[in-house]
Write a protein that holds these residues in place. Structure first.
Motif, PDB file in Angstrom:
ATOM      1  N   LEU A  77       0.840  -1.191   0.000  1.00  0.00           N
ATOM      2  CA  LEU A  77       0.000   0.000   0.000  1.00  0.00           C
ATOM      3  C   LEU A  77       0.877   1.245   0.000  1.00  0.00           C
ATOM      4  O   LEU A  77       1.842   1.333   0.767  1.00  0.00           O
ATOM      5  CB  LEU A  77      -0.912   0.015   1.230  1.00  0.00           C
ATOM      6  CG  LEU A  77      -2.011  -1.037   1.281  1.00  0.00           C
ATOM      7  CD1 LEU A  77      -2.694  -1.020   2.639  1.00  0.00           C
ATOM      8  CD2 LEU A  77      -3.017  -0.814   0.182  1.00  0.00           C
ATOM      9  N   PRO A  78       0.571   2.218  -0.830  1.00  0.00           N
ATOM     10  CA  PRO A  78       1.410   3.413  -0.888  1.00  0.00           C
ATOM     11  C   PRO A  78       1.242   4.287   0.352  1.00  0.00           C
ATOM     12  O   PRO A  78       0.151   4.436   0.886  1.00  0.00           O
ATOM     13  CB  PRO A  78       0.901   4.137  -2.138  1.00  0.00           C
ATOM     14  CG  PRO A  78      -0.487   3.633  -2.329  1.00  0.00           C
ATOM     15  CD  PRO A  78      -0.515   2.245  -1.790  1.00  0.00           C
ATOM     16  N   LYS A 105      -2.056   6.087   4.694  1.00  0.00           N
ATOM     17  CA  LYS A 105      -2.258   5.092   3.645  1.00  0.00           C
ATOM     18  C   LYS A 105      -3.661   5.249   3.105  1.00  0.00           C
ATOM     19  O   LYS A 105      -4.627   5.371   3.849  1.00  0.00           O
ATOM     20  CB  LYS A 105      -2.049   3.677   4.174  1.00  0.00           C
ATOM     21  CG  LYS A 105      -0.588   3.326   4.376  1.00  0.00           C
ATOM     22  CD  LYS A 105      -0.391   1.843   4.575  1.00  0.00           C
ATOM     23  CE  LYS A 105       1.106   1.556   4.701  1.00  0.00           C
ATOM     24  NZ  LYS A 105       1.358   0.150   4.960  1.00  0.00           N
ATOM     25  N   LEU A 106      -3.762   5.234   1.789  1.00  0.00           N
ATOM     26  CA  LEU A 106      -5.033   5.331   1.087  1.00  0.00           C
ATOM     27  C   LEU A 106      -5.380   3.940   0.564  1.00  0.00           C
ATOM     28  O   LEU A 106      -4.607   3.342  -0.177  1.00  0.00           O
ATOM     29  CB  LEU A 106      -4.915   6.328  -0.069  1.00  0.00           C
ATOM     30  CG  LEU A 106      -6.169   6.596  -0.863  1.00  0.00           C
ATOM     31  CD1 LEU A 106      -7.136   7.412  -0.019  1.00  0.00           C
ATOM     32  CD2 LEU A 106      -5.820   7.339  -2.138  1.00  0.00           C
ATOM     33  N   VAL A 109      -9.436   0.293  -2.803  1.00  0.00           N
ATOM     34  CA  VAL A 109     -10.798  -0.065  -3.195  1.00  0.00           C
ATOM     35  C   VAL A 109     -11.769   1.079  -2.922  1.00  0.00           C
ATOM     36  O   VAL A 109     -12.531   1.487  -3.791  1.00  0.00           O
ATOM     37  CB  VAL A 109     -11.248  -1.352  -2.460  1.00  0.00           C
ATOM     38  CG1 VAL A 109     -12.694  -1.681  -2.747  1.00  0.00           C
ATOM     39  CG2 VAL A 109     -10.352  -2.508  -2.843  1.00  0.00           C
ATOM     40  N   CYS A 110     -11.719   1.635  -1.712  1.00  0.00           N
ATOM     41  CA  CYS A 110     -12.706   2.636  -1.314  1.00  0.00           C
ATOM     42  C   CYS A 110     -12.128   4.040  -1.173  1.00  0.00           C
ATOM     43  O   CYS A 110     -12.867   4.989  -0.962  1.00  0.00           O
ATOM     44  CB  CYS A 110     -13.341   2.227   0.002  1.00  0.00           C
ATOM     45  SG  CYS A 110     -12.126   1.978   1.321  1.00  0.00           S
ATOM     46  N   HIS A 111     -10.806   4.156  -1.237  1.00  0.00           N
ATOM     47  CA  HIS A 111     -10.096   5.428  -1.147  1.00  0.00           C
ATOM     48  C   HIS A 111     -10.257   6.132   0.199  1.00  0.00           C
ATOM     49  O   HIS A 111     -10.242   7.358   0.265  1.00  0.00           O
ATOM     50  CB  HIS A 111     -10.505   6.365  -2.294  1.00  0.00           C
ATOM     51  CG  HIS A 111     -10.281   5.758  -3.634  1.00  0.00           C
ATOM     52  ND1 HIS A 111      -9.029   5.546  -4.160  1.00  0.00           N
ATOM     53  CD2 HIS A 111     -11.161   5.273  -4.555  1.00  0.00           C
ATOM     54  CE1 HIS A 111      -9.133   4.978  -5.340  1.00  0.00           C
ATOM     55  NE2 HIS A 111     -10.415   4.792  -5.606  1.00  0.00           N
ATOM     56  N   HIS A 112     -10.423   5.360   1.269  1.00  0.00           N
ATOM     57  CA  HIS A 112     -10.418   5.943   2.607  1.00  0.00           C
ATOM     58  C   HIS A 112      -8.977   6.038   3.097  1.00  0.00           C
ATOM     59  O   HIS A 112      -8.148   5.190   2.774  1.00  0.00           O
ATOM     60  CB  HIS A 112     -11.272   5.112   3.567  1.00  0.00           C
ATOM     61  CG  HIS A 112     -12.733   5.254   3.314  1.00  0.00           C
ATOM     62  ND1 HIS A 112     -13.549   4.176   3.124  1.00  0.00           N
ATOM     63  CD2 HIS A 112     -13.511   6.358   3.218  1.00  0.00           C
ATOM     64  CE1 HIS A 112     -14.785   4.599   2.921  1.00  0.00           C
ATOM     65  NE2 HIS A 112     -14.786   5.923   2.970  1.00  0.00           N
ATOM     66  N   CYS A 113      -8.722   7.052   3.914  1.00  0.00           N
ATOM     67  CA  CYS A 113      -7.360   7.355   4.345  1.00  0.00           C
ATOM     68  C   CYS A 113      -7.229   7.142   5.856  1.00  0.00           C
ATOM     69  O   CYS A 113      -8.128   7.510   6.625  1.00  0.00           O
ATOM     70  CB  CYS A 113      -7.068   8.811   3.978  1.00  0.00           C
ATOM     71  SG  CYS A 113      -5.345   9.228   4.043  1.00  0.00           S
ATOM     72  N   CYS A 118      -1.871   2.660  12.106  1.00  0.00           N
ATOM     73  CA  CYS A 118      -3.202   2.194  12.521  1.00  0.00           C
ATOM     74  C   CYS A 118      -3.780   1.190  11.523  1.00  0.00           C
ATOM     75  O   CYS A 118      -4.268   0.126  11.913  1.00  0.00           O
ATOM     76  CB  CYS A 118      -4.159   3.373  12.665  1.00  0.00           C
ATOM     77  SG  CYS A 118      -3.683   4.584  13.892  1.00  0.00           S
ATOM     78  N   VAL A 119      -3.725   1.515  10.239  1.00  0.00           N
ATOM     79  CA  VAL A 119      -4.310   0.633   9.240  1.00  0.00           C
ATOM     80  C   VAL A 119      -3.484  -0.634   9.066  1.00  0.00           C
ATOM     81  O   VAL A 119      -4.033  -1.702   8.762  1.00  0.00           O
ATOM     82  CB  VAL A 119      -4.546   1.379   7.906  1.00  0.00           C
ATOM     83  CG1 VAL A 119      -3.278   1.524   7.108  1.00  0.00           C
ATOM     84  CG2 VAL A 119      -5.625   0.690   7.082  1.00  0.00           C
TER      85      VAL A 119
END
Length: 142
Positions: A77-78, A105-106, A109-113, A118-119
């Motif tokens: 993930l970028p 991190k974005l 699939v859904c473009h949530h940041c 945390c992610v």
């Protein structure tokens, strides 16, 4: 006037009306035994029906790792740095407001940041977006 002595009339008190005869005693005893046996039978049938509906106690094979692989998926993930134009956006995992220079991190699939740390922790145990629960597929991350 001379008082007369009180005399009992034993003919009025007949004990025969208050006796429980032998056949009545055995009939009552028989009814008690039948009710007891029926109760035991009903409880046994209820136990059998209840136990048949339960799953067996055999261990089930649950997947030990339901999240994404940290080396092949999560690391792909970028990572971007937050900018001042994000405004009052916050990470829904830690509920911290994005500061200037935070690593974000974005999700593709859904473009949530989210904050990167945390992610990453979230995705090691789950394969969905923390906000919208969109399923992250391996082919969309590679």
């Amino acid at each position: 006037m001379a008082s007369q002595p009180f005399q009992w009339h034993y003919d009025e008190f007949e004990d025969g009306n208050y006796e429980i005869h032998g056949y009545a005693f055995f009939f009552i005893l028989f009814l008690i035994i039948v009710i007891l046996l029926l109760t035991i039978l009903i409880l046994y049938a209820r136990c059998i029906c209840h136990c048949q509906g339960r799953p067996s106690h055999a261990p089930q094979s649950l997947p030990s790792h339901r999240g994404l692989d940290p080396t092949t998926c999560i690391s792909k993930l970028p990572i971007t740095l937050s900018e001042t134009n994000i405004g009052e956006a916050e990470c829904c995992i830690c509920l911290g407001v994005f500061q200037n220079g935070d690593k974000l991190k974005l999700l593709p699939v859904c473009h949530h940041c989210f904050h990167s740390e945390c992610v990453d922790k979230w995705l090691t145990t789950r394969s969905t977006c923390p906000l919208c629960r969109a399923q992250l597929r391996f082919d969309s991350l590679v």
